[in-house]
Scaffold this active site. Structure first.
Site, PDB file in Angstrom:
ATOM      1  N   GLU A   1     -21.485  37.568  50.009  1.00 49.13           N
ATOM      2  CA  GLU A   1     -21.535  38.189  48.643  1.00 49.13           C
ATOM      3  C   GLU A   1     -21.744  39.727  48.790  1.00 49.13           C
ATOM      4  O   GLU A   1     -21.960  40.277  49.709  1.00 49.13           O
ATOM      5  CB  GLU A   1     -22.590  37.621  47.734  1.00 49.13           C
ATOM      6  CG  GLU A   1     -24.116  37.636  48.421  1.00 49.13           C
ATOM      7  CD  GLU A   1     -25.327  36.838  47.456  1.00 49.13           C
ATOM      8  OE1 GLU A   1     -24.792  35.700  47.010  1.00 49.13           O
ATOM      9  OE2 GLU A   1     -26.245  37.534  47.578  1.00 49.13           O
TER      10      GLU A   1
ATOM     11  N   HIS B   1     -29.405  37.758  43.000  1.00 46.54           N
ATOM     12  CA  HIS B   1     -30.025  37.965  44.256  1.00 46.54           C
ATOM     13  C   HIS B   1     -30.429  39.509  44.348  1.00 46.54           C
ATOM     14  O   HIS B   1     -29.784  40.235  44.187  1.00 46.54           O
ATOM     15  CB  HIS B   1     -29.128  37.539  45.367  1.00 46.54           C
ATOM     16  CG  HIS B   1     -29.024  36.224  45.737  1.00 46.54           C
ATOM     17  ND1 HIS B   1     -27.774  35.513  46.183  1.00 46.54           N
ATOM     18  CD2 HIS B   1     -29.618  35.151  45.516  1.00 46.54           C
ATOM     19  CE1 HIS B   1     -27.991  34.429  46.336  1.00 46.54           C
ATOM     20  NE2 HIS B   1     -28.901  34.041  45.796  1.00 46.54           N
TER      21      HIS B   1
END
Lengths: 375, 290
Positions: free
Chosen positions: B209, B247
């Site tokens: 990611e 995150h």
């Protein structure tokens, strides 16, 4: 969280780093009368967390009161890169023989602090020529080795005056970095005067959001660059990000939420609100999250909602239950697409289809639908 | 490399076993077949949780049970201490589920564990599964299918999505490693790729990611080794700069960490990159048939 320059400088002084004499104002009140306490020329600096402040006219030199007041008035009403200006900092100008770049940051690869020193301070760090920069990887379990300080002083000052001041500045940066749980402590430029004094003309400090519980003296500032809804979500323990598009996404897990936004973009849609539910199986939490997206729909921020769940800890039937109880408005339901996969997916899909929800298993199909049903 | 200790079966201790998460996942791990031999919660020694004895401290628990690894469900503020205790008690591997760990604590505990040769997975990770054998962490039990693919991921739910889709397509897995969503990880993508490749899987699936340079670093390793049958997906192509996407590690900042740079680096090293989760699974199936 990025601190404003004047806040960072307050920390600098507390940890023993010199800063120019200056005053901070949130409004024009009192500026005129206190200008007599400072010696011209002055630097007038807009206080904002946005980058590129200099180019946007947020840093000016003022030779006399009228100029300073005009600059303050202008800056207090401006926005820089879409961000608010929280005040102005008026500072005496420093006459320096050298301008230096210093920073301590965290290197992801080595999982260690990194000390950076540059002898071409004052410009964007991205533009500094490689040969003007040196870096030292620091051991998080040990103090900074003396030899690194010697090397830095030698590299930056080339035998000029100010070695002791420079070493003490780096030492103070390190104590601040550790003491306040910083992600970044940066001075650009550090002014070294003819007499060898080291003064931080600018200050950048980024604190770690996850460490703020240890620093109650830092007031509630993480919400500063957030929207009202982002702040509200944070208080409730949700991860919500407002984006420019018009499709709301509620998913469990940050990765899945991002993947859903990417897939929407593939089909010509654009995410408007990103809400990561996290790992919960509490129907009330899910209802609360749905409520925030419905709110954004009601006020016209988003035109459709995609609920995208992988049922692990969060069971699909719990989500279905929450949807049935929360989404009663027909028009909201009509512009909503639900994608469920994992634990109890069939049972959940059955429940929702009976209540006329648009339910899918395939992520691509669901995203395509979410683009279509926009109202 | 210390990380190798993650890929073997352990006798597992649950740190924070009496909490809601600790209790629930102890049952799940036992059901999967993991040897959970003990738990730790200060002040609650002497109890049992799902038949597993609880101890007041890690030292005593390790001595009594012969535990070789632990999984931590402790609050973020206590994680650093929990890791130091685990390392000092002689554990070989620790899996850290805890979210929102202070970044300086992460630096400290990762450096401390590294010094003593202890493998760390996480923080903020879903754990790992040696498929058909044992599971440490919080991954759902029912998604796996025994096979010989290795999965390495920075995201929990995306791991489950991909593993379940692979399993449905008849593509089994051997090692599934959830590295975690934080900026600083005990085991990063490059290290994980290196250690699973030693196990000669039929293929490696990387789920990356935005944020940081981990995918780029793994790419250069793959290029140097000339490894084949490596697949990847990178989440966050649509993410705007300077926004933290859930995150702690998922942020494009100062022009670095963007998804396209990562995809380019991976493809440049011969990795097959799926542009969506569906594409990824399709590409792996296609290669398996060939």
């Amino acid at each position: 969280m990025n601190l404003l320059e004047h806040e960072a400088k307050n920390l600098f002084r507390r940890y023993g780093i010199s800063t120019p004499r200056g005053l901070f104002y949130q409004s024009m009140d009192g500026i005129a009368s206190s200008l007599t306490n400072l010696e011209f020329p002055l630097m007038v600096k807009a206080q904002t967390t946005a980058g590129g402040r200099g180019k946007a006219g947020g840093i000016r030199t003022a030779l006399h009161s009228k100029e300073a007041l005009d600059d303050c008035e202008r800056m207090l009403s401006m926005r820089i890169a879409g961000r608010k200006v929280y005040g102005v900092l008026l500072e005496e100008m420093i006459d320096a023989s050298r301008e230096i770049y210093l920073a301590i940051t965290i290197d992801q690869r080595s999982r260690s602090p990194l000390l950076l020193a540059g002898c071409a301070g004052g410009m964007d760090v991205e533009n500094m020529p490689a040969h003007t920069m040196q870096r030292w990887s620091l051991d998080p379990l040990e103090p900074i080795p003396e030899e690194f300080l010697d090397q830095a002083a030698h590299f930056l000052l080339r035998g000029g005056r100010g070695t002791a001041e420079l070493r003490s500045t780096i030492g103070a940066m390190w104590r601040l970095f550790r003491g306040m749980d910083c992600e970044l402590v940066e001075i650009n430029p550090l002014m070294v005067t003819d007499s060898g004094k080291a003064i931080a003309a600018d200050a950048k400090v980024a604190l770690d959001d996850d460490s703020l519980f240890r620093h109650p003296e830092i007031p509630d500032m993480p919400g500063r660059d957030m929207t009202e809804l982002e702040r509200m979500a944070k208080e409730k323990g949700f991860n919500l990000v407002e984006l420019p598009g018009d499709i709301g996404v509620l998913a469990n897990g940050a990765g899945l939420t991002m993947a859903a936004l990417d897939t929407l973009q593939r089909y010509g849609g654009k995410g408007g609100t990103f809400l990561d539910l996290g790992g919960t199986d509490d129907p009330d939490r899910i209802s609360e999250a749905l409520g925030m997206l419905s709110y954004n729909m009601a006020r016209g921020r988003i035109a459709s909602i995609l609920v995208c769940i992988f049922g692990g800890i969060t069971r699909c039937d719990t989500v279905a239950d929450a949807l049935l109880h929360t989404i009663t408005d027909r028009s909201v339901k009509a512009s909503m697409v639900v994608r469920l996969r994992g634990n109890n997916e069939e049972e959940a899909a059955q429940m929702l289809r009976l209540a006329n929800f648009n339910v899918h298993v395939d992520l691509d199909e669901a995203c395509l639908q979410a683009v279509k049903v926009r109202t | 490399m210390n990380g190798r200790a993650l890929l073997v079966k352990h006798r597992v201790l649950v740190q924070g076993i009496t909490g809601r998460q600790g209790t629930y996942h102890t049952a799940q791990m036992l059901e999967y077949g993991t040897e959970v031999v003990g738990g730790v919660t200060p002040g609650k020694g002497g109890r049992t949780v799902h038949g597993v004895p609880v101890f007041n401290d890690v030292q005593k628990a390790v001595k009594r049970t012969g535990a070789t690894a632990s999984v931590a469900f402790v609050p973020a503020a206590n994680l650093k201490q929990a890791v130091v205790e685990g390392v000092e008690a002689g554990l070989e591997a620790m899996v850290l589920i805890t979210e929102r760990t202070p970044v300086h604590d992460a630096m400290h505990m990762i450096a401390f564990a590294k010094r003593r040769g202890v493998a760390i997975l996480g923080p903020n990770c879903p754990g790992l599964c040696l498929v058909g054998d044992s599971k440490i962490g919080i991954m759902p039990n029912h998604i796996f299918r025994k096979g010989d693919l290795a999965i390495i991921s920075r995201s929990g739910t995306l791991t489950y999505e991909v593993v379940q889709a692979l399993s449905s397509a008849g593509l089994g897995q051997n090692f599934v490693l959830g590295l975690g969503g934080d900026r600083l990880l005990g085991t990063d993508m490059r290290e994980a790729v290196e250690m699973v490749l030693e196990k000669e899987p039929s293929g490696v699936v990387m789920i990356g990611e935005i944020g940081g340079q981990m995918e780029e670093e793994a790419s250069s390793l793959i290029r140097d080794l000339g490894s084949e049958n490596i697949f990847a997906y990178v989440a966050g192509v649509s993410a705007p700069p300077s926004k933290r996407m859930g995150h702690a590690g998922a942020i494009v900042s100062r022009g670095s960490g963007g998804a396209w740079e990562k995809i380019k680096a991976l493809e440049g090293s011969g990795v097959t990159v799926g542009r969506s989760l569906g594409d990824l699974v399709g590409l792996i199936s296609k290669r398996a048939i060939e």
